[in-house]
Design a protein around this motif. Structure first.
Motif, PDB file in Angstrom:
ATOM      1  N   PHE A   1      32.818  45.728  31.296  1.00  0.00           N
ATOM      2  CA  PHE A   1      33.752  46.779  31.693  1.00  0.00           C
ATOM      3  C   PHE A   1      33.906  46.825  33.218  1.00  0.00           C
ATOM      4  N   ARG A   2      32.782  46.791  33.927  1.00  0.00           N
ATOM      5  CA  ARG A   2      32.830  46.810  35.396  1.00  0.00           C
ATOM      6  C   ARG A   2      33.555  45.595  35.949  1.00  0.00           C
ATOM      7  N   GLU A   3      33.253  44.425  35.378  1.00  0.00           N
ATOM      8  CA  GLU A   3      33.921  43.208  35.852  1.00  0.00           C
ATOM      9  C   GLU A   3      35.427  43.298  35.642  1.00  0.00           C
ATOM     10  N   LEU A   4      35.807  43.836  34.493  1.00  0.00           N
ATOM     11  CA  LEU A   4      37.237  43.981  34.205  1.00  0.00           C
ATOM     12  C   LEU A   4      37.912  44.887  35.230  1.00  0.00           C
ATOM     13  N   LEU A   5      37.252  46.000  35.553  1.00  0.00           N
ATOM     14  CA  LEU A   5      37.813  46.899  36.572  1.00  0.00           C
ATOM     15  C   LEU A   5      37.984  46.163  37.897  1.00  0.00           C
ATOM     16  N   THR A   6      36.974  45.362  38.251  1.00  0.00           N
ATOM     17  CA  THR A   6      37.036  44.628  39.519  1.00  0.00           C
ATOM     18  C   THR A   6      38.231  43.676  39.549  1.00  0.00           C
ATOM     19  N   TYR A   7      38.411  42.913  38.462  1.00  0.00           N
ATOM     20  CA  TYR A   7      39.559  41.994  38.411  1.00  0.00           C
ATOM     21  C   TYR A   7      40.883  42.749  38.533  1.00  0.00           C
ATOM     22  N   MET A   8      40.943  43.909  37.885  1.00  0.00           N
ATOM     23  CA  MET A   8      42.190  44.683  37.942  1.00  0.00           C
ATOM     24  C   MET A   8      42.454  45.184  39.354  1.00  0.00           C
ATOM     25  N   MET A   9      41.391  45.602  40.035  1.00  0.00           N
ATOM     26  CA  MET A   9      41.563  46.135  41.387  1.00  0.00           C
ATOM     27  C   MET A   9      41.926  45.034  42.379  1.00  0.00           C
ATOM     28  N   GLU A  10      41.375  43.846  42.155  1.00  0.00           N
ATOM     29  CA  GLU A  10      41.636  42.717  43.054  1.00  0.00           C
ATOM     30  C   GLU A  10      43.088  42.266  43.034  1.00  0.00           C
ATOM     31  N   ASP A  11      43.648  42.229  41.827  1.00  0.00           N
ATOM     32  CA  ASP A  11      45.000  41.696  41.702  1.00  0.00           C
ATOM     33  C   ASP A  11      45.737  42.390  40.550  1.00  0.00           C
ATOM     34  N   PRO A  12      46.777  43.161  40.894  1.00  0.00           N
ATOM     35  CA  PRO A  12      47.508  43.909  39.864  1.00  0.00           C
ATOM     36  C   PRO A  12      48.075  43.013  38.768  1.00  0.00           C
ATOM     37  N   ARG A  13      48.254  41.726  39.071  1.00  0.00           N
ATOM     38  CA  ARG A  13      48.787  40.841  38.024  1.00  0.00           C
ATOM     39  C   ARG A  13      47.788  40.638  36.879  1.00  0.00           C
ATOM     40  N   ASN A  14      46.507  40.958  37.141  1.00  0.00           N
ATOM     41  CA  ASN A  14      45.497  40.864  36.077  1.00  0.00           C
ATOM     42  C   ASN A  14      45.518  42.060  35.123  1.00  0.00           C
ATOM     43  N   ILE A  15      46.220  43.135  35.522  1.00  0.00           N
ATOM     44  CA  ILE A  15      46.028  44.403  34.815  1.00  0.00           C
ATOM     45  C   ILE A  15      46.395  44.345  33.331  1.00  0.00           C
ATOM     46  N   THR A  16      47.557  43.778  33.008  1.00  0.00           N
ATOM     47  CA  THR A  16      47.958  43.774  31.591  1.00  0.00           C
ATOM     48  C   THR A  16      46.935  43.038  30.720  1.00  0.00           C
ATOM     49  N   ALA A  17      46.608  41.799  31.104  1.00  0.00           N
ATOM     50  CA  ALA A  17      45.644  41.038  30.291  1.00  0.00           C
ATOM     51  C   ALA A  17      44.301  41.752  30.241  1.00  0.00           C
ATOM     52  N   CYS A  18      43.885  42.304  31.389  1.00  0.00           N
ATOM     53  CA  CYS A  18      42.562  42.950  31.431  1.00  0.00           C
ATOM     54  C   CYS A  18      42.489  44.212  30.571  1.00  0.00           C
ATOM     55  N   THR A  19      43.602  44.966  30.466  1.00  0.00           N
ATOM     56  CA  THR A  19      43.526  46.156  29.604  1.00  0.00           C
ATOM     57  C   THR A  19      43.321  45.721  28.144  1.00  0.00           C
ATOM     58  N   HIS A  20      43.976  44.623  27.752  1.00  0.00           N
ATOM     59  CA  HIS A  20      43.757  44.148  26.376  1.00  0.00           C
ATOM     60  C   HIS A  20      42.324  43.644  26.196  1.00  0.00           C
ATOM     61  N   LEU A  21      41.809  42.971  27.215  1.00  0.00           N
ATOM     62  CA  LEU A  21      40.412  42.504  27.133  1.00  0.00           C
ATOM     63  C   LEU A  21      39.437  43.682  27.070  1.00  0.00           C
ATOM     64  N   LEU A  22      39.822  44.759  27.752  1.00  0.00           N
ATOM     65  CA  LEU A  22      39.004  45.978  27.738  1.00  0.00           C
ATOM     66  C   LEU A  22      38.888  46.500  26.303  1.00  0.00           C
ATOM     67  N   PHE A  23      40.015  46.532  25.594  1.00  0.00           N
ATOM     68  CA  PHE A  23      39.978  46.974  24.193  1.00  0.00           C
ATOM     69  C   PHE A  23      39.157  45.996  23.344  1.00  0.00           C
ATOM     70  N   CYS A  24      39.266  44.703  23.652  1.00  0.00           N
ATOM     71  CA  CYS A  24      38.501  43.713  22.870  1.00  0.00           C
ATOM     72  C   CYS A  24      37.003  43.906  23.088  1.00  0.00           C
ATOM     73  N   ALA A  25      36.609  44.100  24.349  1.00  0.00           N
ATOM     74  CA  ALA A  25      35.186  44.305  24.653  1.00  0.00           C
ATOM     75  C   ALA A  25      34.698  45.583  23.969  1.00  0.00           C
TER      76      ALA A  25
END
Lengths: 231, 231
Positions: free
Chosen positions: B167-191
């Motif tokens: 979860f923390r890593e996902l937040l970090t990726y999202m904060m680093e680059d907004p282009r990661n946000i869509t994929a990361c939110t889905h990964l968040l639900f998967c995790a």
């Protein structure tokens, strides 16, 4: 089978119905209170939801025990067996609704008043739609309105559409400002929980319809949800 | 009660156990395949998980029907009744595990190969931990290892810790680059789904322990999860 036994079986079925009604009321109350707690960052309300979940679990245990004892003691057939098994299933869905509301309540601290203002209205709208569904499904079951149950499933589609809209807005807030990301991920889970409460209402409607009519509702429509918001 | 009847009741209990074992195997398979589909963006694998869920649902319906018929026909008491009701509950948890795996599979398209590379390893580690738990809980139930069941719940804590880290890593990726946000939110639900599969394993362990011993596992530890990662 004597008159006395028959009356007593009906009485026991009524007890199960009463528990379903109680659980429905607790589920609505928990959903409403959890949403308020979330949107107005009220930890006292959040705490109340967490305590209510204990009551909910106790009601489900009571219903399960009564239902299983009833099956073992009375060996009900056909419609009666369907009613008892249906009650067990509906109670399981209501209990899950309580869990989902509790999970929203548990996120109040993590969101900590950092929810973007613009999201209050859309989340509240979604919560109200869900709440109405929870109330209607239990009411229509206990008042035996089988035809009206079929409409609830269509209403769930509107919740899914509202959820997708909230999901998109959340993504936008996250993309606009990385400082929104932590609060928004928790709100994302909360919105998802509301959407899942809607799914449990659909399950309850299907079970209630089966109990009342002996028929299955037609196969469910394909879901439209945030997964259609891809890449 | 004649010898024939007794043997036949045991036979029917064995049938329920066989269904639990089948459902456990399908649940592991679905979880593993869904995770691979997600991490390697393989839509054919994702489709297989979605089809397997139909088999899972059919197994649960079969188990429920057999169990309810068994209760109505035989009026089992005490330990036997506990075993039948326990089977119904374990099957419900296994079916939910299948649903969660299916939900991961359905997100494969939305993530669309845009998962940050650095997340493959941590998510795979989490999935392997979960998978091991699913396999162990069913194995320990069908081989009647009640003491070993108690350890599974402690193992679930390790899954929660791994989830919080993902979860923390996902937040970090999202904060680093907004282009990661869509994929990361889905990964968040998967995790989150993997973490919830772990919770269902805990439920199964508790039910299995109760079936085998007639005792409740002690009250569960407070959960440690991403809600402690606040503002």
């Amino acid at each position: 089978m004597g008159q006395h036994t028959v009356t007593s079986f009906d009485q026991e079925l009524e007890n199960l119905d009463r528990l379903i009604r109680d659980m429905g009321e607790i589920a609505s109350e928990m959903t409403q209170t959890a949403t308020r707690a979330l949107l107005y960052s009220n930890t006292a309300l959040a705490q109340r939801v967490i305590s209510d979940d204990v009551v909910m679990d106790a009601k489900q245990r009571e219903l399960d025990e009564r239902a299983i004892t009833l099956i073992a003691k009375r060996q009900p057939m056909a419609q009666d067996l369907r009613a008892v098994v249906g009650a067990i299933r509906m109670a399981a869905d209501l209990e899950r609704i309580g869990d989902l509301a509790k999970n929203i309540a548990k996120r109040v601290g993590a969101v900590g008043g950092n929810a973007p203002r613009g999201l209050t209205q859309p989340i509240e709208t979604m919560a109200n739609m869900v709440l109405e569904q929870v109330r209607l499904v239990v009411d229509r079951y206990v008042t035996r309105q089988d035809e009206a149950l079929t409409k609830l499933r269509d209403e769930d589609e509107k919740i899914d559409i509202q959820y997708t809209s909230v999901f998109r807005e959340l993504l936008t807030y996250m993309m606009e400002d990385p400082r929104n990301i932590t609060a928004c991920t928790h709100l994302l889970f909360c919105a998802k929980n509301l959407e899942r409460i809607g799914d449990h209402v659909t399950n309850i409607a299907e079970n209630a319809y089966y109990v009342l009519t002996g028929l299955q509702l037609p196969v469910q429509r394909p879901k439209q949800d945030e997964m259609t918001v891809s890449s």
